[in-house]
Motif scaffolding. Structure first.
Motif, short mmCIF file in Angstrom:
data_model
loop_
_atom_site.label_atom_id
_atom_site.label_comp_id
_atom_site.label_asym_id
_atom_site.label_seq_id
_atom_site.Cartn_x
_atom_site.Cartn_y
_atom_site.Cartn_z
N ILE A 268 63.20 10.87 -16.48
CA ILE A 268 62.24 11.97 -15.80
C ILE A 268 60.87 11.32 -15.99
N GLY A 269 60.47 11.27 -14.61
CA GLY A 269 59.09 10.53 -14.48
C GLY A 269 57.80 11.73 -14.86
N ILE A 270 56.93 11.47 -15.47
CA ILE A 270 55.79 12.47 -15.96
C ILE A 270 54.52 11.89 -15.00
N ALA A 271 54.12 12.87 -14.17
CA ALA A 271 52.93 12.60 -13.44
C ALA A 271 52.34 13.63 -12.95
N PHE A 272 51.10 13.56 -12.38
CA PHE A 272 50.42 14.44 -11.65
C PHE A 272 50.86 14.52 -10.19
N ASP A 273 50.61 15.52 -9.49
CA ASP A 273 51.12 15.55 -7.93
C ASP A 273 50.50 14.63 -7.14
N CYS A 274 49.08 14.17 -7.56
CA CYS A 274 48.56 13.14 -6.72
C CYS A 274 48.90 11.63 -6.72
N GLN A 275 50.14 11.70 -7.78
CA GLN A 275 50.67 10.37 -7.88
C GLN A 275 51.77 9.99 -7.12
N GLU A 276 52.14 10.86 -6.07
CA GLU A 276 53.16 10.74 -5.23
C GLU A 276 52.87 9.82 -3.93
N VAL A 277 53.49 9.17 -3.46
CA VAL A 277 53.30 8.15 -2.24
C VAL A 277 54.57 8.41 -1.44
N ALA A 278 54.33 8.24 -0.13
CA ALA A 278 55.53 8.24 0.85
C ALA A 278 56.53 7.35 0.37
N SER A 279 56.35 6.18 -0.18
CA SER A 279 57.41 5.30 -0.31
C SER A 279 57.11 4.39 -1.16
N VAL A 280 58.01 3.94 -2.19
CA VAL A 280 57.53 2.74 -3.05
C VAL A 280 58.46 1.81 -2.77
N PRO A 281 58.18 0.42 -2.36
CA PRO A 281 59.10 -0.84 -2.19
C PRO A 281 59.88 -0.81 -3.49
N ALA A 282 61.19 -0.86 -3.18
CA ALA A 282 62.08 -1.07 -4.11
C ALA A 282 62.48 -2.53 -4.52
N GLU A 283 62.66 -2.91 -5.74
CA GLU A 283 63.15 -4.27 -6.00
C GLU A 283 64.35 -4.20 -6.61
N PRO A 284 65.22 -5.09 -6.66
CA PRO A 284 66.55 -5.11 -7.12
C PRO A 284 66.55 -4.58 -8.66
N HIS A 285 65.62 -4.78 -9.45
CA HIS A 285 65.53 -4.76 -10.88
C HIS A 285 64.95 -3.37 -11.14
N ASP A 286 64.51 -2.75 -10.29
CA ASP A 286 64.00 -1.43 -10.28
C ASP A 286 64.84 -0.26 -10.67
N VAL A 287 64.85 0.76 -11.40
CA VAL A 287 65.76 1.64 -12.01
C VAL A 287 65.09 3.03 -11.52
#
Length: 194
Positions: free
Chosen positions: A157-176
């Motif tokens: 569960i990511g814990i963040a403020f709304d302002c931290q959302e972006v349209a798209s995060v580039p995914a890398e193979p090791h990213d979970v």
């Protein structure tokens, strides 16, 4: 390298947006976030939940963590051991906290190391697909990989403020991917299949 550069740019922009939230407003948003989380995150007695002790302008998850503890959760927080490894040390009431890396504090090496079943994760940025950008060290990705190697699959569960959302995060193979994100607007499941 394009993905790394884009991630760095997104990280910088979202952290600047987070930093621009006045301290009093961050406190209020953190309390609202905790109320949302208390409504939707269920724990059985003994469930191991990793949280974090906030640094800089991060959301303060301690009110939520306290509520989960009241329901029987065992709490732990990350401790950085070296340049590649974090472990999760049990956080018990009254225990001394010691200085850590990057301005963090947490339980010392005498604290029990736990394997989280639910992970409340700090981040720089996230998208609706469940991709996150951390702070660039890859600690959480490696820790989650180690848990998976043990046959464990913690709820992320990511814990963040709304302002931290972006349209798209580039995914890398090791990213979970995150299972969900919790912000002051509420709890959202993110682009994952059950």
């Amino acid at each position: 390298m394009a993905d790394a550069s884009l991630k760095a740019e997104l990280r910088k922009g979202r952290l600047a947006a987070r930093d621009s939230i006045p301290a009093e407003e961050r406190i209020e948003k953190s309390l609202v976030l905790a109320a949302h989380g208390t409504e939707v995150i269920s724990v059985d007695p003994g469930t191991v939940v990793s949280g974090f002790l906030p640094i800089r302008s991060e959301v303060d998850p301690r009110p939520l963590m306290d509520q989960l503890r009241e329901r029987g959760a065992r709490l732990c927080v990350p401790a950085i051991l070296d340049k590649t490894t974090i472990v999760f040390r049990e956080l018990v009431r009254g225990a001394d906290l010691v200085p850590g890396t990057f301005g963090t504090v947490g339980p010392g090496p005498e604290a029990a190391e736990l394997d989280p079943q639910i992970m409340l994760m700090p981040l720089s940025a996230f998208d609706a697909g469940g991709h996150r950008i951390g702070y660039g060290g890859g600690y959480y990705d490696r820790a989650i990989h180690r848990l998976h190697q043990k046959g464990l699959k913690p709820r992320l569960i990511g814990i963040a403020f709304d302002c931290q959302e972006v349209a798209s995060v580039p995914a890398e193979p090791h990213d979970v991917r995150l299972d969900a994100v919790l912000t002051e607007s509420g709890y959202r499941l993110l682009g994952v299949t059950a």
